[in-house]
Scaffold this active site. Structure first.
Site, PDB file in Angstrom:
ATOM      1  N   ASP A 256       0.866  -1.173   0.000  1.00  6.21           N
ATOM      2  CA  ASP A 256       0.000   0.000   0.000  1.00  6.21           C
ATOM      3  C   ASP A 256       0.911   1.235   0.000  1.00  6.21           C
ATOM      4  O   ASP A 256       2.123   1.142   0.205  1.00  6.21           O
ATOM      5  CB  ASP A 256      -0.950  -0.024   1.209  1.00  6.21           C
ATOM      6  CG  ASP A 256      -2.190   0.842   0.956  1.00  6.21           C
ATOM      7  OD1 ASP A 256      -2.134   1.759   0.096  1.00  6.21           O
ATOM      8  OD2 ASP A 256      -3.219   0.622   1.617  1.00  6.21           O
TER       9      ASP A 256
HETATM   10  C1  BGC Z   1      -5.172   3.120   0.192  1.00  7.23           C
HETATM   11  C2  BGC Z   1      -5.230   2.174  -0.989  1.00  7.23           C
HETATM   12  C3  BGC Z   1      -5.058   2.954  -2.266  1.00  7.23           C
HETATM   13  C4  BGC Z   1      -3.750   3.710  -2.214  1.00  7.23           C
HETATM   14  C5  BGC Z   1      -3.415   4.483  -3.477  1.00  7.23           C
HETATM   15  C6  BGC Z   1      -3.992   4.056   0.138  1.00  7.23           C
HETATM   16  O1  BGC Z   1      -4.149   5.085   1.049  1.00  7.23           O
HETATM   17  O2  BGC Z   1      -5.157   2.375   1.390  1.00  7.23           O
HETATM   18  O3  BGC Z   1      -6.443   1.474  -0.980  1.00  7.23           O
HETATM   19  O4  BGC Z   1      -5.118   2.101  -3.370  1.00  7.23           O
HETATM   20  O5  BGC Z   1      -3.823   4.621  -1.137  1.00  7.23           O
HETATM   21  O6  BGC Z   1      -4.125   5.639  -3.559  1.00  7.23           O
END
Ligand code: BGC
Length: 714
Positions: A256
């Site tokens: 993530d």
């Molecule tokens: C989230 C993800 C997301 C990523 C990219 C993170 O804060 O947990 O689900 O895909 O950001 O934006």
């Protein structure tokens, strides 16, 4: 270890990877966030090409000499997001939230949504969609439950797979996320989720396992949290042993954004560091650039592992054809709106109806619409998954809060307003609107009306758990006040989770619309006016109070951002309705519940044994309207042990008087316990009882079969 045959994509990935230089290899295992004006991660990263036409959540340069395209990833599960990366983007279709699609119990509508979403991604040059929310809803306070399908591993796995299948059918890689147990948002970067490893296999991991088998997602995104003391992205057991070992997963694991504090996560199974600037923000450094190169130079990162990381990325791009795109087919936004509308219709759950609904369309009713910004728009969930629709939001109201997500926490409203759609659906009625500003004022409007439609909304989203199950801004008091003066009150909820509804007994109908996306206002009006017969079923149990849940107190709630938190998921695999079956508590509304304007009956139930249990039942529409039912098959007892498991379901559309025979076959893992010592599933020899009903709380027909004991799978 399962045996997997090598596909053409694997062969080509190996051949291409062998021709790469180390610099090229290292360039593929990071992604760079696009520039968002005013973002906490700072200015435009110099590694982004000046002429990059479309910025995105993650950019990885291509290697044209080897036919490797640049990788451009975008959020998320409910449409193509644009938090500011693409100033000229015309807006995307805002599909229903996953909790709404989960309520449809309909794999087909989820698949169609995935296809449409990917067509929009592809038209922007985005070849990785960060979709496929696959965490289980373990806690009704979790701010991101609207980005997940359900509290049940089977329902979640089946539906998540169809979203991935839909997306990947268009030449776009999909993720499943967030692997795993990212089930609360409170201090998620410092959250240690504790669980019994075997129970984990029977719950959250089973959801991922089923979804992976059914859809082969190109990538898995690891979560922010720790699981049993190890961060998800550096969790050797979950990545190397379970995902890539026991399940033989061939795609790549991306972190993530801001979840790669250390280079040695590469040894634990992480293949790509995502949104690398976010790690600088959170942990003060990048992990997979200089640090990983140093580890490679001094032999700590074996070259085979570096090759494996790269091959996994390449084979997933090749497997969906992301390297061989023809020009993007034209996008039919009107058609996509229809898909969003159908999803919203099927996702709306009629929780209660004392006969108030549907409203007659031919009567000059005086209708008071109260609160919920119903004069402006439909509520969306907030955070990285929030989609900006074509033509923009009706309104954006800044909510704010602690941590990096605080500035992204907004009340987003999609046009058109529900009030307008209600007026169109009920042309003979005379409407009055009251904003629900105070209980007393709202009651004045309610009193002079024949019918009240009161909206109850909540802003829920990434980075925040709710403190309790109440509606914010005094809305519970407003609904109570209007229902007290006018019992003909219909409540429409736009929430991302169950709410407590202290006014429940005073109102005549309750409609849970969740966050239904850009077509939500139309779908709500159609249900209220009876044009659509509601068919949604709850994918999450509504508790009567938090005291009934495994954690009446949520650890860490209220501690400052950055505080380490430990949550012990002691309920293990007994999540949601399983927990209620175990404790005997009576929920407000059970998992699977949802009313219809017609009635259905079940007959000729038959359960048979073999390697698993297969059950058949005849479903009949006994009312005078067409409608859809969702018969659900549950295990209730396994070899002398009380054990509640959803074994199967099917959404069936029936005309009045029509019958259909439905046959449901259980995934044998749902009849088994996972035996960690053996690394296998274990069905105990004995009698297995099953029940069939309209929800987990009211099984109407039952049967029993005998199963032979056996061990299988991994
Ligand atoms: C989230 C993800 C997301 C990523 C990219 C993170 O804060 O947990 O689900 O895909 O950001 O934006």
């Amino acid at each position: 270890m399962v045996t997997i045959t090598e596909s053409a994509a694997d062969v080509r990935a190996r051949e291409v990877e062998q021709q790469m230089t180390d610099d090229e290899r290292f360039s593929l295992i990071i992604s760079i966030m696009g520039y968002i004006p005013g973002s906490a991660v700072g200015g435009r990263d110099a590694r982004l090409p000046e002429d990059l036409p479309n910025m995105s959540a993650g950019y990885t340069p291509g290697i044209p000499r080897l036919g490797i395209p640049a990788i451009q990833s975008s959020d998320a599960s409910m449409g193509v997001t644009n938090p500011g990366y693409r100033p000229d983007d015309p807006g995307a279709t805002a599909f229903p939230s996953l909790i709404a699609l989960g309520s449809s119990f309909n794999p087909q509508i989820v698949r169609e949504g995935g296809e449409a979403l990917a067509r929009e991604a592809r038209s922007r040059g985005l070849n990785v969609q960060l979709a496929g929310g696959c965490n289980l809803m373990r806690d009704p306070r979790n701010g991101r439950n609207f980005e997940y399908f359900s509290e049940d591993p089977y329902l979640t796995g089946v539906l998540a797979a169809e979203q991935v299948n839909g997306i990947q059918s268009q030449g776009v890689v999909s993720t499943l996320k967030h692997y795993t147990l990212n089930c609360n948002e409170t201090n998620r970067h410092w959250l240690d989720a504790i669980i019994d490893p075997d129970a984990h296999r029977e719950s959250d991991l089973l959801a991922f396992q089923i979804a992976i088998e059914r859809s082969q997602p190109g990538s898995i995104m690891s979560g922010y949290n720790k699981i049993n003391g190890e961060y998800a992205g550096g969790n050797h057991h979950l990545l190397n042993e379970v995902l890539k070992g026991a399940w033989g997963y061939k795609g790549w694991v991306m972190s993530d954004w801001g979840a790669t504090p250390k280079w040695n996560y590469a040894l634990a199974g992480l293949d790509q560091e995502s949104g690398i600037q976010a790690d600088v923000l959170l942990w003060g450094k990048e992990a997979f650039t200089d640090e990983l190169r140093n580890a490679y130079a001094n032999g700590e990162l074996p070259s085979e592992r570096l090759s494996d990381m790269v091959r996994r990325i390449l084979r997933s791009l090749f497997a969906v054809g992301a390297d061989a795109w023809e020009p993007a087919p034209p996008v039919d936004m009107a058609r996509h709106h229809e898909i969003a509308l159908e999803g919203a219709r099927q996702g709306i759950v009629l929780l209660k109806n004392d006969g108030a609904l549907p409203l007659p369309t031919d009567k000059p009713l005086k209708i008071a619409v109260i609160g919920g910004y119903a004069q402006q728009g439909i509520v969306s969930g907030t955070g990285s998954g929030a989609v900006a629709p074509v033509g923009g939001f009706a309104s954006v109201i800044k909510i704010g809060g602690a941590g990096v997500m605080g500035k992204h926490r907004n009340l987003f409203l999609f046009p058109p307003p529900p009030l307008e759609e209600l007026q169109a659906a009920l042309p003979q009625a005379v409407f009055d609107f009251d904003p629900g500003y105070t209980p007393a004022e709202a009651a004045l409007t309610a009193k002079r009306s024949d019918v009240v439609i009161a909206f109850g909304i909540r802003v829920e989203g990434e980075g925040f758990d709710s403190a309790d199950l109440s509606l914010p801004w005094g809305q519970d008091a407003v609904i109570d006040a209007v229902a007290s003066v006018n019992p003909n009150t219909i409540v429409v909820l736009e929430t991302g989770n169950p709410v407590s509804m202290p006014w429940r007994d005073k109102v005549s109908a309750i409609v849970e619309a969740w966050y239904p996306g850009q077509a939500g206002a139309r779908a709500i009006a159609e249900v209220i006016a009876g044009k659509v017969n509601p068919s949604g079923r709850l994918p999450i149990t509504f508790p009567a109070s938090l005291d009934q849940t495994p954690r009446p107190e949520l650890p860490g709630l209220g501690t400052p951002w950055g505080t380490p938190v430990t949550i012990e998921y002691n309920e293990g695999a007994e999540v949601g309705y399983r927990w209620f079956a175990k404790t005997g508590a009576e929920p407000l509304y059970p998992f699977g519940h949802g009313l219809s304007y017609t009635t259905f009956s079940y007959s000729d139930f038959d359960a048979s044994n073999g390697e698993t249990i297969t059950a058949s039942v005849t479903v009949t529409n006994t009312g005078d309207r067409a409608g859809a039912d969702v018969p659900q098959l549950y295990l209730t007892e396994a070899a002398g042990e009380q054990r509640m498991r959803l074994l199967g379901f099917e959404r069936v559309e029936l005309q009045p008087g029509e019958s259909r025979r439905v046959t449901l076959t259980a995934d044998p893992r749902l009849l088994a316990r996972f035996d960690g010592a053996a690394g296998q599933w274990q069905i105990a020899q004995g009698t297995y009882r099953v029940g069939l009903g309209k929800d987990a709380g009211s099984l109407e027909l039952s049967g029993e079969v005998t199963l032979e004991g056996r061990q299988f799978g991994s």
